[in-house]
Design an enzyme around this catalytic site. Structure first.
Site, PDB file in Angstrom:
ATOM      1  N   ASP A 164     -54.414  -8.460 -85.198  1.00 41.58           N
ATOM      2  CA  ASP A 164     -55.250  -9.482 -85.836  1.00 41.58           C
ATOM      3  C   ASP A 164     -56.748  -9.117 -85.959  1.00 41.58           C
ATOM      4  O   ASP A 164     -57.092  -8.061 -85.315  1.00 41.58           O
ATOM      5  CB  ASP A 164     -55.118 -10.794 -84.964  1.00 41.58           C
ATOM      6  CG  ASP A 164     -55.902 -11.820 -85.882  1.00 41.58           C
ATOM      7  OD1 ASP A 164     -55.897 -11.921 -87.205  1.00 41.58           O
ATOM      8  OD2 ASP A 164     -56.649 -12.692 -85.170  1.00 41.58           O
ATOM      9  N   LYS A 165     -57.479  -9.410 -86.999  1.00 48.75           N
ATOM     10  CA  LYS A 165     -58.589  -9.071 -87.085  1.00 48.75           C
ATOM     11  C   LYS A 165     -59.865 -10.000 -86.522  1.00 48.75           C
ATOM     12  O   LYS A 165     -60.316  -9.558 -85.594  1.00 48.75           O
ATOM     13  CB  LYS A 165     -59.156  -8.941 -88.632  1.00 48.75           C
ATOM     14  CG  LYS A 165     -60.384  -8.531 -88.729  1.00 48.75           C
ATOM     15  CD  LYS A 165     -61.068  -8.469 -90.252  1.00 48.75           C
ATOM     16  CE  LYS A 165     -61.469  -9.612 -90.615  1.00 48.75           C
ATOM     17  NZ  LYS A 165     -62.529 -10.146 -89.983  1.00 48.75           N
ATOM     18  N   GLU A 223     -72.803 -17.326 -94.110  1.00 49.63           N
ATOM     19  CA  GLU A 223     -73.864 -18.185 -94.838  1.00 49.63           C
ATOM     20  C   GLU A 223     -75.004 -18.496 -93.747  1.00 49.63           C
ATOM     21  O   GLU A 223     -75.906 -18.410 -93.878  1.00 49.63           O
ATOM     22  CB  GLU A 223     -73.108 -19.365 -95.341  1.00 49.63           C
ATOM     23  CG  GLU A 223     -72.644 -18.973 -96.733  1.00 49.63           C
ATOM     24  CD  GLU A 223     -72.716 -20.191 -98.007  1.00 49.63           C
ATOM     25  OE1 GLU A 223     -72.430 -21.100 -97.646  1.00 49.63           O
ATOM     26  OE2 GLU A 223     -73.724 -20.077 -98.772  1.00 49.63           O
ATOM     27  N   ARG A 233     -71.420  -6.093 -93.869  1.00 48.07           N
ATOM     28  CA  ARG A 233     -71.116  -6.627 -95.138  1.00 48.07           C
ATOM     29  C   ARG A 233     -72.427  -6.887 -95.805  1.00 48.07           C
ATOM     30  O   ARG A 233     -73.376  -7.624 -95.462  1.00 48.07           O
ATOM     31  CB  ARG A 233     -70.500  -8.129 -94.560  1.00 48.07           C
ATOM     32  CG  ARG A 233     -69.243  -7.974 -93.676  1.00 48.07           C
ATOM     33  CD  ARG A 233     -69.274  -9.127 -92.761  1.00 48.07           C
ATOM     34  NE  ARG A 233     -68.806 -10.271 -93.528  1.00 48.07           N
ATOM     35  CZ  ARG A 233     -67.622 -10.744 -93.603  1.00 48.07           C
ATOM     36  NH1 ARG A 233     -66.595 -10.085 -93.096  1.00 48.07           N
ATOM     37  NH2 ARG A 233     -67.545 -12.078 -94.215  1.00 48.07           N
ATOM     38  N   GLY A 263     -55.779 -12.519 -92.261  1.00 45.56           N
ATOM     39  CA  GLY A 263     -55.759 -13.529 -93.062  1.00 45.56           C
ATOM     40  C   GLY A 263     -56.809 -13.416 -94.298  1.00 45.56           C
ATOM     41  O   GLY A 263     -57.117 -14.328 -94.956  1.00 45.56           O
ATOM     42  N   LYS A 301     -47.086 -11.889 -90.995  1.00 45.79           N
ATOM     43  CA  LYS A 301     -47.339 -11.075 -89.941  1.00 45.79           C
ATOM     44  C   LYS A 301     -46.051 -10.644 -89.229  1.00 45.79           C
ATOM     45  O   LYS A 301     -45.843  -9.407 -88.736  1.00 45.79           O
ATOM     46  CB  LYS A 301     -48.470 -11.555 -88.837  1.00 45.79           C
ATOM     47  CG  LYS A 301     -49.780 -11.737 -89.407  1.00 45.79           C
ATOM     48  CD  LYS A 301     -50.688 -12.469 -88.615  1.00 45.79           C
ATOM     49  CE  LYS A 301     -52.269 -12.480 -89.138  1.00 45.79           C
ATOM     50  NZ  LYS A 301     -53.147 -13.275 -88.084  1.00 45.79           N
ATOM     51  N   ASP A 359     -51.178 -15.794 -84.690  1.00 53.15           N
ATOM     52  CA  ASP A 359     -50.745 -14.679 -84.323  1.00 53.15           C
ATOM     53  C   ASP A 359     -49.465 -14.823 -83.508  1.00 53.15           C
ATOM     54  O   ASP A 359     -48.851 -13.927 -83.116  1.00 53.15           O
ATOM     55  CB  ASP A 359     -51.726 -13.823 -83.560  1.00 53.15           C
ATOM     56  CG  ASP A 359     -53.127 -13.860 -84.414  1.00 53.15           C
ATOM     57  OD1 ASP A 359     -52.816 -13.477 -85.591  1.00 53.15           O
ATOM     58  OD2 ASP A 359     -54.085 -14.076 -83.974  1.00 53.15           O
TER      59      ASP A 359
END
Lengths: 343, 907
Positions: free
Chosen positions: B136-137, B246, B351, B432, B548, B572
């Site tokens: 998973d990230k 944000e 990012r 996701g 997944k 997960d």
């Protein structure tokens, strides 16, 4: 959100109970250990050490074996008169005279004591049915004479227990040998031929043979009903069953020296039936060394192994010199080798 | 839909072990069959001494003899089946997981006070064979903490931090990275990790572009949809944002001196410092006229606001390509420089966002606003119309600069991933998140770099979008499927082209959830699988929890590879359950992942220890234990087998019942457990330094049929040596008084040789011999001797019982089968006198000692030569590593210091 944990990061194992595992060499898998690496040096050294130890041992045991003089004479065939040889079983089971004369020549001086053995071949004393057909408790004490469950089919005669019961005792070897040198009889001492532990503990001093060989078929030798089992050493020897179908049993010992060239006359009674299963019978006279009888095997094995090790040590040394492999050469690592060259 | 039943997991090695056991069973049956046939042929009716009479059934029916001998032999040879193996393995694994894994200080995370925890002891050795990791990230690779890290204003880059990825690159290039020195008083808070004195505390006023700086800060403070909560003071305020990015941007503005503290439906209040002159603080209220919200097609967000002095400005922030398209002409220099910075930021794993503004004159604005209001009140296609209207005003922008946010990776993740991939493990990220984010993170953790050939299969293509606009569901599905099919085929062809060239680039596949849905279709599954197996890294973005699990199963079942899933959240769980090994990240939020997992660790980087150290060792140990069990039972049984040939196949026992029963549970039990606990080929630090060693586990080098064959050969050889040497040499007289050995003397001698040889073999096969090895090996041999002394020294009044198998075959034949399973623990209460005094008789002869030296030495010599030659000519990798570091003592302390500097062995 992890904010709460991040803010408390500066105080590890703080107020709340720390779950930090305790350090121990065991749990951290850091127990002190010896890490042997089988480097060429070690391999060669091990081979050398083995050969250095084994070759002398081999020489010693081979010498011991060489000292032993052994005379082996197979008589099962020759002791059947020529006309009867077509049907040996009938001969042995018949009532004719079974005596037989054999002549042995002493090849080398034999020092006393000289042991007399009989050797049987193709006789399965280690057969399952045979091995278990005995009653140790009956052999040891009178009060257990009825413990004959294991002895079938030689357990009782008309309900009376046989002592000693069982197939082993029943098939007691009964060829006899009378030896003479120059017409002087050679005394064959039959005492002390069985292991002391058997004599003293496994066969009772007050257990006497009963109903022995009184069944329909006589399997072999008879016993003197007036001698206790512990004195019947032939039986004791016989009942220590052999490991293999070819075996020797001690018959007695001659307590005088024999000179080279002596001829020994053996008058034997060929009573025992090995003919029905093609068993061979041999008479063996042998001296012993500290290592026992003639036994080249041990010596040869020691020498061979020692020799092989020495040879291997040489080969490895030469290989080490001609084409050495550098220890810990990273180019041998599979991921450093050319692709496809991995094992 | 996303839920799955929790499967019970067994390790692949254990499943393979079952095959071995079945093979052993077949060997057993073959041996029995040979014996049975032999028996029915050999049994001679004329063997008078066997007392067979015409009335005995054995006299007539050879078939029956064979049949019953078969069962007798099964009990005799049943020792070939390593029953105690399973118990021993369970014990070893239990200790491995409770004592070693759970208590490893290297896997203890101090910040969250979480040690590793093995929730099952079944899968320890599976950890040593993992080839695919599905990760998973968010929360697993990253901490899910966005931090404002860098920015560029007008062509000057600010922020002097070094990201982890940069540090990793530098390390790989062998450059020494000195710890970044933070300037005194640098502010560090959640969401803000920016350090550059040129911008802080109003210092920006002295920069070349103070106006642009001001615009940037205002843009950050105004152009967002964040809600402030709590006290209106910089320290206590909490920003509620749709995304952590944000919040990070607004926090950044606050720290630059533009503190956004209140929002009303029409107004945004910002407390600005140092604007007019240094040190001056003023509250400014901006009227928000329009908000053009963010969505995934627009990839930008704009706000039109009116300054208190009436100035009308549109602030816009968004993805670089979107902003660059809409810039006003001119300012090529800034554009070029900014683009360079953006690339630089991106490759550092940050990012990025571009910021721009546009001054509006009231007429333009008013006419546009009308259109906007119309669009806003439209009943049909409002979204689309709003987008179109937004296009009208979001143009002729002036570039301010860019911002770079670090989605902070967990500590050590890039290193860990690099180590794992060197270990031959392929890592797939299933997330996701949207594709850009995923790719960014993939860059950040070394999964993808610019040298890689990337195949991107995305649903965001023009063809698909067109189809979506037409809106027919069936049509959309068809188009997407066609597209995916086309892309997959094309990529696969290309991939295969690269695979055939020697030094082709590494491949990476990026696919999003929508495409994946079609790619997982049975017709395309094979293509997807073969494509993805050729890729070193695979990224799946925007996937559902079920997908997944599907991807995991695809590799697990389709490629028959061993898979591991790691994740932290409820989404997960299905993936964790689908993989061979499931790992949960513990110590953070939520317990679902941990509850579903097989192992729980606090940090992704602990995977290195878990796999490369614990997994590899477990695999190695269990393999050795299994092989050793196989070997020792085979050796023992074979001596019995050889003997059977010399007993007329009658099924006579070679060994006393008790010897046979205790062989497994007493005389050879402990050393192998010690081996299973303490065996180490190379130390933990070397395991991590040479991750390539792990590949031996992936290739299953230690549990192949080839290895089994080697052990079997060794067993045959040793049993022959033990049996033949002793029986041959003990034929004649064995002492000076001419006495002869009987069956039990010979068998006890063979047994003694066997116990010694088999126990010493443990030392020969160990790479790391602790004192426990010596104690147990010595102890086992001693135990045998002590037992022999005691057992041979007693006589009993009870007679030896007859094994009833032969006599009551029918009633017992059922029992025999049960017998098989308990046999190794079966203790027959028939004390036999066969072996009475045997050991003492043996020990009274010189012959005994000569044999005792010769036979074990010769039987071990074969293995010794094999091992020597193997190491010399065909060394395993671990052996080379051992040799490289042969002069080093255990470098474990240094290793500890590296990982956790607070460790001392005294603790």
């Amino acid at each position: 959100m992890p904010s709460n944990t991040a803010s408390s990061s500066s105080a590890p194992a703080g107020s709340s109970k720390s779950k930090r595992p305790k350090y121990s060499k065991f749990t951290q898998q850091e127990l002190p250990a010896c890490k042997p690496i089988l480097t060429p040096g070690w391999v060669i050294l091990t081979f050398l050490v083995i050969s250095v130890i084994f070759i002398p041992l081999g020489v010693v045991s081979l010498f011991a074996s060489q000292d032993v003089v052994e005379i082996v004479d197979r008589y099962d065939n020759d002791c059947v008169p020529t006309p009867a040889r077509t049907n040996k079983v009938a001969y042995i089971q018949g009532g004719s005279d079974k005596s037989c004369n054999r002549t042995l020549v002493v090849p080398k001086k034999m020092k006393q004591p000289i042991y007399v053995y009989y050797q049987l071949e193709n006789f399965y004393q280690n057969h399952r049915r045979y091995v278990k057909s005995r009653s140790d408790s009956q052999l040891r004490s009178v009060k257990d004479e009825n413990q004959i469950d294991a002895c079938k089919p030689e357990d009782d005669v008309n309900g009376r227990p046989i002592v000693p019961c069982g197939l082993i005792a029943w098939s007691l070897f009964n060829d006899t040998y009378a030896l003479s040198k120059n017409n002087q009889p050679l005394t064959v001492n039959k005492r002390g031929i069985a292991w002391k532990s058997d004599r003293e503990h496994k066969f009772g001093k007050n257990v006497f043979p009963k109903n022995f060989q009184e069944g329909n078929i006589t399997g072999g030798g008879r016993l003197d009903a007036n001698k206790s089992l512990s004195e019947q050493e032939d039986l004791i020897v016989w009942m220590r069953t052999a490991a293999l179908p070819t075996f020797r049993k001690l018959y007695g010992k001659i307590e005088s020296d024999l000179e080279k060239g002596d001829t020994i006359h053996v008058t034997l009674l060929n009573n025992y039936n090995t003919y029905s299963f093609d068993g061979k019978k041999k008479l063996v006279l042998s001296t012993t060394s500290w290592l026992g009888g003639k036994n080249d095997f041990l010596g040869i094995a020691y020498l061979t192994v020692g020799g092989i090790c020495f040879f291997l040590a040489l080969v490895f040394t030469i290989m080490y010199l001609v084409k050495p492999r550098r220890l810990g050469d990273p180019t041998y690592l599979s991921w450093n080798r050319v692709p496809g060259g991995g094992r | 839909m996303n839920a799955m039943n929790a499967p019970s997991k067994r390790s692949t090695l254990e499943k393979k072990l079952d095959k071995l056991i079945i093979t052993i069973f077949c060997v057993l049956l073959t041996m029995c069959l040979i014996g049975a046939i032999g028996c029915s042929i050999v049994t001679d009716r004329e063997d008078l001494y066997l007392g067979l009479q015409k009335s005995d059934w054995e006299y007539h029916n050879r078939l029956a003899i064979g049949f019953f001998t078969f069962f007798t032999l099964i009990t005799l040879f049943s020792s070939i089946i390593p029953i105690s193996l399973y118990v021993s393995i369970e014990m070893i694994k239990f200790i491995q997981s409770t004592q070693f894994i759970n208590r490893d200080l290297n896997m203890y995370h101090a910040e969250t006070n979480t040690p590793a925890s093995a929730r099952t002891s079944n899968l320890n050795e599976e950890l040593g064979q993992v080839e695919y990791i599905f990760s998973d990230k968010t929360g697993t690779l990253t901490r899910n903490l966005m931090e404002f890290f860098k920015c560029s204003i007008g062509g000057i880059s600010y922020g002097c931090g070094v990201t982890e990825i940069e540090r990793g690159i530098a390390q790989r290039n062998g450059l020494k990275v000195h710890e970044e020195e933070r300037s005194t008083g640098a502010i560090r808070e959640k969401g803000f990790n920016f350090d550059d004195p040129r911008l802080m505390r109003g210092a920006w006023r002295n920069e070349p572009n103070p106006d642009l700086c001001k615009e940037l800060f205002r843009c950050l403070a105004i152009c967002h949809t964040v809600l402030p909560e709590g006290d209106e003071s910089p320290e206590k305020i909490v920003y509620q944002a749709a995304s952590p990015d944000e919040a990070a941007l607004v926090t950044a503005a606050k720290n630059f001196g533009f503190f956004f503290y209140r929002r009303t439906p029409t107004m945004v209040y910002v407390r600005e410092s140092h604007v007019e002159k240094m040190g001056k603080v003023q509250d400014v209220a901006y009227e928000i006229l329009n908000v053009l919200e963010f969505n995934s097609t627009r990839k930008r967000q704009s706000v039109v606001c009116r300054y208190p002095d009436g100035r009308l400005v549109l602030y816009c922030k968004g993805a670089d390509n979107v902003i660059f398209e809409r810039l006003a002409d001119g300012m090529d220099d800034v554009r070029k420089v900014t683009r360079e910075y953006l690339e630089h930021f991106g490759s550092s794993g940050l990012r990025t966002l571009c910021l721009a503004y546009r001054d509006l004159d009231p007429e333009t604005y008013n006419s546009w606003n009308e259109k906007f209001i119309q669009a806003k009140s439209a009943l049909r296609d409002r979204e689309k119309k709003l987008d179109e209207v937004a296009e009208l005003i979001e143009k002729d922008l002036t570039l301010i600069g860019s911002t770079a946010i670090e989605d902070k990776l967990q500590e050590g993740v890039p290193n860990c991933i690099e180590t794992l991939s060197r270990a031959g493990i392929k890592i797939w990220v299933l997330t996701g998140d949207k594709m850009e984010t995923a790719i960014n993170i993939a860059y950040a953790c070394n999964l993808i770099n610019n040298d890689m050939k990337q195949f991107i299969i995305s649903s965001e293509t023009d063809t698909i979008r067109e189809a979506e606009e037409r809106g027919d569901q069936v049509e959309i599905a068809r188009v997407i499927k066609e597209e995916v099919k086309k892309e997959l085929r094309k990529s696969l062809e290309e991939a295969q082209l690269y695979m055939h060239t020697v030094a082709g680039p590494k491949l990476a596949l990026v696919i999003d959830g929508k495409c994946l849905m079609y790619a997982l279709d049975p017709s395309l599954r094979v293509t997807l699988l073969s494509l993805s197996l050729n890729c070193t890294s695979v990224l799946c973005c925007r996937v559902s929890p079920l997908q997944k699990a599907q991807v995991t199963s695809l590799v697990r079942k389709g490629a028959k590879k061993i898979t591991l899933s790691i994740g932290d959240g409820a989404n997960d769980v299905s993936m964790i359950q689908a993989a061979h090994v499931g790992i949960g990240i513990s110590g953070m939020e939520g317990m679902q992942a941990v509850m579903a997992s097989d192992f729980a660790i606090a940090q992704f980087r602990f995977l290195t220890d878990l796999l490369l150290v614990h997994g590899r060792w477990s695999y190695l140990r269990i393999c050795k234990v299994v092989m050793y069990f196989f070997y020792k039972n085979l050796t023992f049984t074979l001596t019995q087998f050889w003997f059977t040939f010399r007993t007329g196949f009658s099924g006579q026992r070679f060994y006393d019942d008790w010897f046979q029963s205790l062989y497994n549970v007493f005389f050879t039990a402990l050393p192998v457990i010690v081996l299973g606990l303490f065996e180490k080929d190379v130390s933990a630090s070397l395991s991590k330094r040479y991750p390539e060693l792990y590949r031996e586990g992936i290739r299953n080098s230690f549990f192949k049929w080839r290895v089994v064959a080697v052990w079997a050969t060794s067993a045959v050889y040793q049993s022959l040596v033990c049996y033949l040497f002793v029986t041959t040499s003990s034929f004649g007289a064995i002492n000076s008084s001419g006495k002869i050995f009987g069956l039990w003397d010979v068998s006890t001698l063979v047994f003694t040789c066997l116990v010694i040889a088999v126990n010493v073999r443990i030392l020969l096969m160990s790479n790391s011999i602790t004192r426990w090895h010596y104690i147990t090996v010595g102890g086992s041999i001693l135990a045998w001797l002590v037992f022999a002394f005691v057992y041979c020294g007693i006589t009993t009044s009870r007679d030896r019982n007859v094994t009833p198998v032969y006599y009551f075959p029918l009633s017992i034949s059922f029992v025999v089968l049960c017998f098989l399973f308990v046999y190794n623990l079966q203790i027959s209460f028939s004390l036999q006198e066969n072996v009475y005094f045997v050991i003492f008789v043996l020990m009274s002869t010189f012959y005994f000692y000569f044999t005792l030296l010769l036979v074990p030495a010769v039987s071990l010599l074969g293995d010794f030569i094999y091992q020597g030659v193997e190491r010399w000519f065909y060394p395993y990798d671990y052996q080379i590593v051992q040799e490289i570091h042969r002069h080093e003592s255990d470098a474990s302390k240094a290793d500890h210091l590296e990982i956790e500097n607070e460790l001392t062995p005294q603790e």
